[in-house]
Design a protein around this motif. Structure first.
Motif, PDB file in Angstrom:
ATOM      1  N   GLU A 216       0.834  -1.207   0.000  1.00 64.90           N
ATOM      2  CA  GLU A 216       0.000   0.000   0.000  1.00 64.90           C
ATOM      3  C   GLU A 216       0.870   1.258   0.000  1.00 64.90           C
ATOM      4  OE1 GLU A 216      -3.271   2.318   2.853  1.00 64.90           O
ATOM      5  OE2 GLU A 216      -2.670   0.266   3.322  1.00 64.90           O
ATOM      6  N   MET A 217       1.904   1.255   0.827  1.00 63.90           N
ATOM      7  CA  MET A 217       2.796   2.408   0.905  1.00 63.90           C
ATOM      8  C   MET A 217       3.574   2.592  -0.397  1.00 63.90           C
ATOM      9  SD  MET A 217       4.185   1.840   4.808  1.00 63.90           S
ATOM     10  CE  MET A 217       5.362   3.197   4.787  1.00 63.90           C
ATOM     11  N   ALA A 218       4.086   1.492  -0.940  1.00 61.03           N
ATOM     12  CA  ALA A 218       4.863   1.576  -2.179  1.00 61.03           C
ATOM     13  C   ALA A 218       3.991   2.032  -3.342  1.00 61.03           C
ATOM     14  CB  ALA A 218       5.511   0.228  -2.493  1.00 61.03           C
ATOM     15  N   GLU A 219       2.746   1.556  -3.394  1.00 58.39           N
ATOM     16  CA  GLU A 219       1.832   2.026  -4.430  1.00 58.39           C
ATOM     17  C   GLU A 219       1.552   3.517  -4.266  1.00 58.39           C
ATOM     18  OE1 GLU A 219      -0.731  -2.000  -5.513  1.00 58.39           O
ATOM     19  OE2 GLU A 219      -1.454  -0.661  -3.928  1.00 58.39           O
ATOM     20  N   GLY A 220       1.510   3.969  -3.011  1.00 62.28           N
ATOM     21  CA  GLY A 220       1.342   5.393  -2.764  1.00 62.28           C
ATOM     22  C   GLY A 220       2.495   6.196  -3.326  1.00 62.28           C
ATOM     23  N   CYS A 221       3.717   5.667  -3.180  1.00 60.34           N
ATOM     24  CA  CYS A 221       4.885   6.349  -3.732  1.00 60.34           C
ATOM     25  C   CYS A 221       4.836   6.342  -5.253  1.00 60.34           C
ATOM     26  CB  CYS A 221       6.173   5.695  -3.244  1.00 60.34           C
ATOM     27  SG  CYS A 221       7.682   6.480  -3.867  1.00 60.34           S
ATOM     28  N   VAL A 222       4.444   5.218  -5.846  1.00 60.55           N
ATOM     29  CA  VAL A 222       4.333   5.155  -7.304  1.00 60.55           C
ATOM     30  C   VAL A 222       3.390   6.238  -7.804  1.00 60.55           C
ATOM     31  CG1 VAL A 222       3.513   3.744  -9.227  1.00 60.55           C
ATOM     32  CG2 VAL A 222       4.909   2.705  -7.440  1.00 60.55           C
ATOM     33  N   SER A 223       2.356   6.518  -7.014  1.00 66.03           N
ATOM     34  CA  SER A 223       1.380   7.539  -7.388  1.00 66.03           C
ATOM     35  C   SER A 223       1.853   8.952  -7.086  1.00 66.03           C
ATOM     36  CB  SER A 223       0.056   7.275  -6.653  1.00 66.03           C
ATOM     37  OG  SER A 223      -0.862   8.335  -6.857  1.00 66.03           O
ATOM     38  N   GLU A 224       2.578   9.122  -5.961  1.00 64.66           N
ATOM     39  CA  GLU A 224       2.880  10.468  -5.464  1.00 64.66           C
ATOM     40  C   GLU A 224       4.324  10.934  -5.670  1.00 64.66           C
ATOM     41  OE1 GLU A 224       0.517  12.288  -4.267  1.00 64.66           O
ATOM     42  OE2 GLU A 224      -1.061  10.896  -3.631  1.00 64.66           O
ATOM     43  N   CYS A 225       5.265  10.008  -5.669  1.00 62.07           N
ATOM     44  CA  CYS A 225       6.683  10.393  -5.727  1.00 62.07           C
ATOM     45  C   CYS A 225       7.061  10.922  -7.106  1.00 62.07           C
ATOM     46  CB  CYS A 225       7.574   9.215  -5.347  1.00 62.07           C
ATOM     47  SG  CYS A 225       7.417   8.698  -3.611  1.00 62.07           S
ATOM     48  N   ARG A 226       8.178  11.645  -7.153  1.00 62.28           N
ATOM     49  CA  ARG A 226       8.644  12.243  -8.406  1.00 62.28           C
ATOM     50  C   ARG A 226      10.051  11.772  -8.791  1.00 62.28           C
ATOM     51  NH1 ARG A 226       4.190  12.529  -8.537  1.00 62.28           N
ATOM     52  NH2 ARG A 226       2.764  14.330  -8.594  1.00 62.28           N
ATOM     53  N   ASP A 227      10.830  11.340  -7.812  1.00 64.57           N
ATOM     54  CA  ASP A 227      12.189  10.884  -8.107  1.00 64.57           C
ATOM     55  C   ASP A 227      12.137   9.570  -8.879  1.00 64.57           C
ATOM     56  OD1 ASP A 227      15.259  11.223  -7.188  1.00 64.57           O
ATOM     57  OD2 ASP A 227      14.701   9.101  -7.119  1.00 64.57           O
ATOM     58  N   GLU A 228      12.761   9.538 -10.070  1.00 66.67           N
ATOM     59  CA  GLU A 228      12.641   8.368 -10.947  1.00 66.67           C
ATOM     60  C   GLU A 228      13.233   7.111 -10.332  1.00 66.67           C
ATOM     61  OE1 GLU A 228      11.016   7.978 -13.730  1.00 66.67           O
ATOM     62  OE2 GLU A 228      10.283  10.039 -13.691  1.00 66.67           O
ATOM     63  N   VAL A 229      14.361   7.240  -9.657  1.00 70.34           N
ATOM     64  CA  VAL A 229      14.990   6.070  -9.048  1.00 70.34           C
ATOM     65  C   VAL A 229      14.111   5.529  -7.923  1.00 70.34           C
ATOM     66  CG1 VAL A 229      17.017   5.220  -7.813  1.00 70.34           C
ATOM     67  CG2 VAL A 229      17.294   6.880  -9.656  1.00 70.34           C
ATOM     68  N   GLU A 230      13.570   6.431  -7.121  1.00 74.14           N
ATOM     69  CA  GLU A 230      12.701   6.017  -6.025  1.00 74.14           C
ATOM     70  C   GLU A 230      11.421   5.370  -6.564  1.00 74.14           C
ATOM     71  OE1 GLU A 230      11.405   7.777  -1.683  1.00 74.14           O
ATOM     72  OE2 GLU A 230      11.599   9.178  -3.361  1.00 74.14           O
ATOM     73  N   LEU A 231      10.884   5.905  -7.649  1.00 70.07           N
ATOM     74  CA  LEU A 231       9.695   5.307  -8.262  1.00 70.07           C
ATOM     75  C   LEU A 231       9.963   3.865  -8.693  1.00 70.07           C
ATOM     76  CD1 LEU A 231       8.400   8.295 -10.437  1.00 70.07           C
ATOM     77  CD2 LEU A 231       7.117   7.149  -8.618  1.00 70.07           C
ATOM     78  N   ARG A 232      11.133   3.631  -9.283  1.00 71.99           N
ATOM     79  CA  ARG A 232      11.459   2.268  -9.720  1.00 71.99           C
ATOM     80  C   ARG A 232      11.624   1.337  -8.520  1.00 71.99           C
ATOM     81  NH1 ARG A 232      14.164   5.177 -13.822  1.00 71.99           N
ATOM     82  NH2 ARG A 232      16.154   5.227 -12.707  1.00 71.99           N
ATOM     83  N   LEU A 233      12.231   1.845  -7.464  1.00 75.33           N
ATOM     84  CA  LEU A 233      12.366   1.019  -6.262  1.00 75.33           C
ATOM     85  C   LEU A 233      10.994   0.686  -5.690  1.00 75.33           C
ATOM     86  CD1 LEU A 233      14.026  -0.315  -4.032  1.00 75.33           C
ATOM     87  CD2 LEU A 233      14.040   1.879  -2.833  1.00 75.33           C
ATOM     88  N   ALA A 234      10.117   1.689  -5.615  1.00 72.83           N
ATOM     89  CA  ALA A 234       8.777   1.471  -5.070  1.00 72.83           C
ATOM     90  C   ALA A 234       8.018   0.424  -5.880  1.00 72.83           C
ATOM     91  CB  ALA A 234       8.007   2.786  -5.037  1.00 72.83           C
ATOM     92  N   GLN A 235       8.083   0.500  -7.207  1.00 77.50           N
ATOM     93  CA  GLN A 235       7.406  -0.484  -8.043  1.00 77.50           C
ATOM     94  C   GLN A 235       8.017  -1.870  -7.847  1.00 77.50           C
ATOM     95  OE1 GLN A 235       4.532   0.018 -10.074  1.00 77.50           O
ATOM     96  NE2 GLN A 235       4.645  -2.206  -9.782  1.00 77.50           N
ATOM     97  N   GLY A 236       9.319  -1.920  -7.684  1.00 82.44           N
ATOM     98  CA  GLY A 236       9.972  -3.197  -7.408  1.00 82.44           C
ATOM     99  C   GLY A 236       9.502  -3.799  -6.093  1.00 82.44           C
TER     100      GLY A 236
END
Length: 237
Positions: A193-213
């Protein structure tokens, strides 16, 4: 190769990939000014890095506890995989906060505030409630770091309460295995749930890829733990 080993190999490969990408990004491999790449202290990027670091730390703690409470190699191997993967990811996220010049603990900030999005932004509706589910299905609270927890001691989605951790410390054998698998399933659901929230809200590309992973890997481990619970005559709920 067993599903547990496959999940471990996948998680390690993802961690190495993300670490390498982060190193390239931190070296300033593009033409964007450094200050433009630094998230604000109250951004989703910073909030996710802080909160997921705390979330991961509890997964590591639970995994070390069960390692000493059972001789079952399948559970011990899973616990090692989770502890190793999440400790590495936690180190990455804390490293980003250091690189961004942001505090690892936001004084006075409520955990998960970043998932509620910017005030008045209609795009962030649907992230209003983030109560975690414990192994018994109880909702966790959202008190602040360092003692500001809810009445049951939970901080974020899926996090175990102190009472549940004490139960895990006292259990042994099959009882400890089932309790760990239930607690970790709830923990992973909250992490997703938290990682999906980051995928939706975060902007840093590296962090987005980590969250999706994280979403992909933890969903796979949830399915694996469901199988392990069935083998022990139990279920996640």
């Amino acid at each position: 190769m067993s599903r547990t080993n496959w999940a471990a190999v996948t998680a390690v490969v993802l961690a190495l990939l993300f670490a390498g990408t982060a190193a390239v990004a931190s070296a300033g491999g593009d033409d964007t000014p450094a200050e433009a790449r630094v998230p604000a202290a109250d951004s989703a990027d910073a909030g996710f890095a802080r909160d997921m670091s705390v979330h991961h730390q509890q997964a590591v703690e639970m995994s070390f506890i069960v390692r000493d409470r059972t001789e079952d190699e399948e559970v011990r191997r899973l616990a090692y995989d989770i502890a190793n993967t999440q400790a590495n990811q936690r180190g990455m996220m804390l490293g980003w906060l250091d690189r961004w010049g942001l505090p690892k603990v936001a004084s006075g900030a409520e955990p998960m505030a970043w998932m509620r999005g910017a005030e008045g932004d209609d795009d962030h509706e649907g992230h209003e409630s983030h109560g975690g589910h414990g192994a018994d299905g109880a909702h966790g609270g959202h008190g602040g770091h360092g003692g500001g927890a809810g009445a049951d001691g939970a901080l974020m989605p899926g996090m175990a309460t102190e009472a549940q951790l004490d139960s895990l410390r006292k259990a042994s054998g099959k009882e400890a295995e089932v309790l760990y698998l239930r607690l970790m399933t709830a923990h992973h659901r909250g992490g997703v749930e938290m990682a999906e929230g980051c995928v939706s809200e975060c902007r840093d590309e590296v962090e987005l890829r980590l969250a999706q992973g994280m979403v992909d890997a933890q969903q796979s481990e949830i399915a694996l733990m469901a199988d392990m619970l069935r083998k022990r005559g139990a279920s996640a709920d």
